[in-house]
Motif scaffolding. Structure first.
Motif, PDB file in Angstrom:
ATOM      1  N   SER A 749      -0.178   7.051 -14.828  1.00 27.71           N
ATOM      2  CA  SER A 749      -1.444   7.788 -13.582  1.00 27.71           C
ATOM      3  C   SER A 749      -1.756   6.680 -12.658  1.00 27.71           C
ATOM      4  CB  SER A 749      -2.341   8.549 -14.350  1.00 27.71           C
ATOM      5  OG  SER A 749      -2.780   7.219 -15.205  1.00 27.71           O
ATOM      6  N   TRP A 750      -1.647   5.321 -12.865  1.00 28.10           N
ATOM      7  CA  TRP A 750      -1.945   4.207 -12.595  1.00 28.10           C
ATOM      8  C   TRP A 750      -1.246   4.130 -10.945  1.00 28.10           C
ATOM      9  CZ3 TRP A 750       1.385   0.995 -10.686  1.00 28.10           C
ATOM     10  CH2 TRP A 750       2.528   0.656 -11.484  1.00 28.10           C
ATOM     11  N   ALA A 751      -0.261   4.525 -11.265  1.00 30.99           N
ATOM     12  CA  ALA A 751       1.371   4.342  -9.912  1.00 30.99           C
ATOM     13  C   ALA A 751       0.530   5.522  -8.958  1.00 30.99           C
ATOM     14  CB  ALA A 751       1.864   4.988  -9.637  1.00 30.99           C
ATOM     15  N   ALA A 752      -0.359   6.268  -9.376  1.00 28.27           N
ATOM     16  CA  ALA A 752      -0.735   7.973  -8.399  1.00 28.27           C
ATOM     17  C   ALA A 752      -1.900   7.342  -7.439  1.00 28.27           C
ATOM     18  CB  ALA A 752      -0.462   9.564  -8.898  1.00 28.27           C
ATOM     19  N   ASP A 753      -2.474   6.365  -9.196  1.00 32.37           N
ATOM     20  CA  ASP A 753      -4.357   6.427  -8.609  1.00 32.37           C
ATOM     21  C   ASP A 753      -3.763   4.926  -7.532  1.00 32.37           C
ATOM     22  OD1 ASP A 753      -5.619   7.720 -10.128  1.00 32.37           O
ATOM     23  OD2 ASP A 753      -5.811   6.182 -12.025  1.00 32.37           O
ATOM     24  N   LEU A 780       3.402  -1.724  -8.682  1.00 30.15           N
ATOM     25  CA  LEU A 780       4.599  -0.480  -7.593  1.00 30.15           C
ATOM     26  C   LEU A 780       5.898  -0.656  -7.071  1.00 30.15           C
ATOM     27  CD1 LEU A 780       5.062   2.170  -7.979  1.00 30.15           C
ATOM     28  CD2 LEU A 780       3.011   2.623  -5.563  1.00 30.15           C
ATOM     29  N   LEU A 781       5.861  -1.880  -5.962  1.00 30.63           N
ATOM     30  CA  LEU A 781       6.727  -2.907  -5.456  1.00 30.63           C
ATOM     31  C   LEU A 781       7.862  -3.169  -6.299  1.00 30.63           C
ATOM     32  CD1 LEU A 781       4.545  -4.870  -2.950  1.00 30.63           C
ATOM     33  CD2 LEU A 781       6.051  -2.638  -2.385  1.00 30.63           C
ATOM     34  N   GLU A 782       7.406  -3.445  -7.751  1.00 24.12           N
ATOM     35  CA  GLU A 782       8.919  -3.926  -8.261  1.00 24.12           C
ATOM     36  C   GLU A 782       9.407  -2.767  -8.788  1.00 24.12           C
ATOM     37  OE1 GLU A 782       9.158  -6.825  -9.257  1.00 24.12           O
ATOM     38  OE2 GLU A 782       8.335  -8.061  -7.414  1.00 24.12           O
ATOM     39  N   LYS A 783       8.665  -1.294  -9.534  1.00 21.46           N
ATOM     40  CA  LYS A 783       9.518  -0.152  -9.722  1.00 21.46           C
ATOM     41  C   LYS A 783      10.368   0.370  -8.629  1.00 21.46           C
ATOM     42  CE  LYS A 783       6.614  -0.072 -13.582  1.00 21.46           C
ATOM     43  NZ  LYS A 783       7.587   0.133 -15.090  1.00 21.46           N
ATOM     44  N   LEU A 784       9.949  -0.253  -7.181  1.00 24.92           N
ATOM     45  CA  LEU A 784      10.444   0.995  -5.732  1.00 24.92           C
ATOM     46  C   LEU A 784      12.223  -0.016  -6.087  1.00 24.92           C
ATOM     47  CD1 LEU A 784       7.542   1.402  -3.459  1.00 24.92           C
ATOM     48  CD2 LEU A 784       9.199   3.151  -4.836  1.00 24.92           C
ATOM     49  N   ARG A 785      11.578  -1.628  -6.599  1.00 21.07           N
ATOM     50  CA  ARG A 785      13.167  -2.174  -5.499  1.00 21.07           C
ATOM     51  C   ARG A 785      13.505  -2.193  -7.031  1.00 21.07           C
ATOM     52  NH1 ARG A 785       9.262  -7.263  -3.739  1.00 21.07           N
ATOM     53  NH2 ARG A 785       9.031  -6.772  -1.704  1.00 21.07           N
TER      54      ARG A 785
END
Length: 785
Positions: A749-753, A780-785
């Motif tokens: 949920s932290w990502a959507a928030d 979130l940047l790390e997840k996207l990468r």
């Protein structure tokens, strides 16, 4: 349809109404086709497309450049690049080794370097690093569109190699158009706008238009036109010399040749001259030459033997005239009649003497006498027959000698007066033959000497006349072809101008657009750039106006403006839509530019980077500063060089990291009110997520085989952070309503928030603290990468 076939059809349409279209199209094909058409063959068919397939090459991006022991680089180091559209800056001070990567890529992909091409040999020195003891190596890794595997292009020199031309990279079909579109823009390219000869600059730009087959066709037509025109000029140039030389020759052939030559080469009677050279005699002395040759080739009849035989036969007849042999025949005939009388009427008195009697005993005696008398008569008849034959032979021989030698003396009297006089006197004394053989022999010798002198006198003039005549006949026969070739070149030139203008228009439009962005505050405006001429007259014109007044660019532009002009000219070539190379390497483009033009360059590079992978090498700090200030997205590598050419690369800036670093710094700036900082921090976090989302989407789509055009078309309508994250995570803008659920399920949920916080934070809504917002954005940047 391939490019050459398309160009052929375009040319055929433009010259279809020309009577010399067959020559133009044959020249497009080959030398053999042109020669065959000139000889009367049919016009050739269009070039055959052996595959019948689209020959579109895959998109080519740079993934890395590895260098060891080359130029300023010692130990091996690799410049990693993102194989997709975008801007990469490679910065570093002069001597840091950064340009070695640009030159290494150029050398590996083209087997040449513009740094030393067409320059003194000193520019080729120093290609091997002085501090590297091992082998020299260059490796360029190319990433292709679609699911094709990457391609490595390598050059390797062992430590004993002294010439960079050794060990050229093997041919690779990916690179067969690298010379045509040349995705390298070096300082030498920019310098060529200023220093190159008109033909060199033209040749540097012409390949992009794809008109090389037309230039080759014109060269073929020109070669044959020149060949024929040179012969025509040779005939004209030799005409006066030939006439002057012939005028000094005292010979009827020379005089007749002068008359046949006339006043001008075009009015010469070539048929008469041909006859003159073939026979070797002028019409005025042909009879003399023929008589002399007949005399030399003939033989003198044996007059003396013929006359002697006649005299001997006459003496034999005279000797027998008073002998029994002369009357034996008549007596034998008389006795033969008497025997016939006895046979018919029997014994009886002799009808001749009336005293004797014809009886058997008389008959026996008469027949014996007849036999004796006939033998005696045969000798007389033989002598008479010999005389008849001898008289006929002598008469014929004398008549022949008088006729032949008389004709010879008549024909040769003017040329050989003394010899003919002696021979005429000998002929008058016939049938006495004393002196005839001597006079005849002297006559033959005189005729032989006369022909030899005549031949020697005409050898050089005759040979000169034959040479000129051969050329003149060829020129006459080629006159129609020459006119056709001249007309064909004129028609082809017009067609080339039209096709070139059409193809150049888009190129010129791009150049003018780039110039407008680069010139900034300059009062110089670039007009319609033109490429003109053919052969040695080809050139590029850069008409400009200065405050509305027309001028020549090279005459009025400053050094910085000229380099900006160079960028305007060469960037469109490297970035042509038809080029399969979706990258361009630009080395040291900032030279002599004022700050306003550097800003324009940053904007231009950013604009090009939307559809191209742009790699720029520069030592000038103004360009990266302008890119940061103008908000142009770019990856920045910093190059440093330590002792013994140890080159290091460090990532100086990444768009997402830059935005996040700015957000972190502002969040920590306690000196500013939080209400003022929070919207800006949220904006930085949003920009970081947008940049990373676009990178992730591009990388995935390129791996899937999409072209840069397809990627950019999908990105164009994605204007919000939610839309860009939707593309990055879900791949389709139509799935936007699934985004928050996907974030919750995938990351929590932290990502959507966090997404809601950065989207609303720029408008003043605070859903979390700035510190939490920056930390969550980083996660979130790390997840996207």
């Amino acid at each position: 349809m391939n490019d050459e076939m398309s160009l052929f059809r375009e040319l055929a349409d433009r010259v279809a109404e020309q009577p010399i279209a067959d020559l133009i199209l044959a020249a497009f094909h080959s030398d053999e086709a042109l020669d065959a058409t000139l000889a009367g063959a049919k016009a050739p068919e269009p070039p055959h497309d052996p595959t019948g397939q689209d020959d579109t090459a895959p998109d080519v991006f740079l993934e890395s450049i590895r260098v060891a022991g080359f130029r300023g680089v010692g130990p091996a180091v690799t410049l990693e690049l993102k194989p997709r559209p975008g801007l990469t800056l490679v910065i570093g001070r002069n001597g840091s080794g950064k340009s070695s990567f640009a030159e290494a890529a150029e050398l590996a992909l083209t087997n040449d370097s513009m740094r030393w091409s067409q320059r003194p040999v000193v520019f080729r020195e120093g290609w091997r690093n002085l501090h590297h003891d091992g082998d020299t190596e260059i490796a360029v890794r190319l990433r292709l569109g679609g699911d094709r595997p990457p391609v490595n292009i390598q050059r390797h020199w062992d430590r004993t190699a002294t010439n960079p031309d050794d060990n050229a990279a093997p041919p690779n079909e990916l690179l067969n158009k690298v010379g045509l579109y040349r995705p390298f823009l070096s300082a030498r390219d920019l310098e060529r706008v200023i220093t190159a000869k008109p033909t060199e600059l033209y040749d540097a730009l012409a390949p992009i238009l794809g008109l090389a087959p037309l230039a080759a066709a014109d060269a073929r037509l020109q070669a044959r036109r020149k060949q024929r025109n040179d012969r025509a000029n040779e005939v004209k140039a030799g005409f006066t010399t030939l006439k002057n030389d012939l005028a000094e020759v005292d010979d009827d052939r020379a005089r007749q040749a002068l008359q046949a030559l006339g006043a001008r080469p075009t009015s010469a009677d070539l048929d008469t001259l041909t006859q003159l050279t073939e026979t070797g005699a002028a019409s005025t002395d042909a009879a003399i030459v023929a008589a002399a040759r007949r005399l030399i080739d003939g033989e003198l009849p044996d007059v003396e033997s013929a006359v002697q035989e006649r005299e001997q036969a006459r003496e034999a007849v005279d000797r027998l005239a008073g002998s029994e042999s002369a009357t034996a025949g008549n007596t034998a005939d008389l006795l033969r009649r008497a025997v016939q009388q006895h046979t018919a009427e029997g014994d009886q008195p002799c009808p001749v003497c009336r005293t004797g009697r014809l009886d058997d005993s008389w008959r026996t005696a008469a027949e014996a006498e007849i036999t004796r008398l006939e033998a005696a008569a045969a000798e007389s008849r033989a002598a008479t027959q010999r005389l008849d034959k001898a008289e006929k032979t002598a008469d014929q021989t004398l008549a022949e000698v008088r006729r032949e030698l008389g004709a010879a003396t008549t024909a040769l009297a003017g040329a050989l007066p003394e010899a003919t006089q002696h021979l005429s006197e000998a002929l008058l004394k016939l049938p006495e033959s004393t002196g005839l053989v001597t006079a005849y022999t002297q006559m033959v010798e005189a005729a032989t000497r006369w022909l030899i002198r005549r031949q020697n006198a005409w050898r050089e003039p005759g040979a000169a006349l034959r040479r000129w005549l051969d050329c003149a006949v060829t020129v006459r026969d080629e006159a129609t072809d020459l006119k056709r070739l001249v007309a064909a070149r004129t028609a082809l030139g017009k067609a080339v101008d039209e096709i070139r203008a059409e193809r150049l228009s888009a190129f010129v439009g791009q150049s003018e657009h780039i110039w407008r962005r680069l010139r900034q505050e300059s009062n110089v405006e670039l007009q319609q750039m033109r490429m003109e001429g053919t052969s040695t007259q080809r050139r590029v014109r850069f008409p400009v106006t200065v405050d509305g007044s027309e001028a020549n660019a090279l005459a009025v532009m400053s050094q910085g403006e000229l380099h900006a002009l160079g960028l305007s000219v060469f960037l469109p070539r490297a970035c042509a839509n038809a080029s399969p190379y979706r990258f361009v390497i630009v080395d040291d483009p900032v030279q002599s530019m004022d700050p306003a033009k550097v800003d324009g360059l940053a904007e231009v590079l950013g604009e090009i980077a939307r559809g191209r992978q742009v790699v720029v090498f520069t030592h000038d700090d103004r360009l990266p500063e302008a890119i940061r200030r103008l908000g142009v997205e770019a990856t920045v590598w910093e190059v440093s060089r330590r002792a013994r050419s140890l080159v290091e690369l460090r990532m100086a800036d990444d768009p997402a990291d830059r935005y996040l670093a700015d957000a972190h710094a502002l969040a920590a700036a306690q000196s500013l009110p939080e209400e003022a900082r929070h919207p800006v921090v949220a904006g930085f976090c949003r920009s970081a997520l947008e940049a990373a989302s676009m990178d992730a989407y591009r990388a995935r789509r390129y791996r899937e085989g999409a072209t840069h055009r397809q990627v950019e078309e999908k990105l164009a309508p994605a204007n919000t952070v939610q839309q860009r994250l939707t593309l990055a995570l879900l791949g389709d803008l139509r799935r936007g309503d699934e985004l928050y659920g996907h974030l919750n399920e995938t990351y929590g949920s932290w990502a959507a928030d966090t997404l809601r916080a950065v989207a609303e934070g720029a408008h003043g809504t605070r859903r979390m603290t700035m510190t939490t917002l920056v930390r969550n954005t980083d996660n979130l940047l790390e997840k996207l990468r």
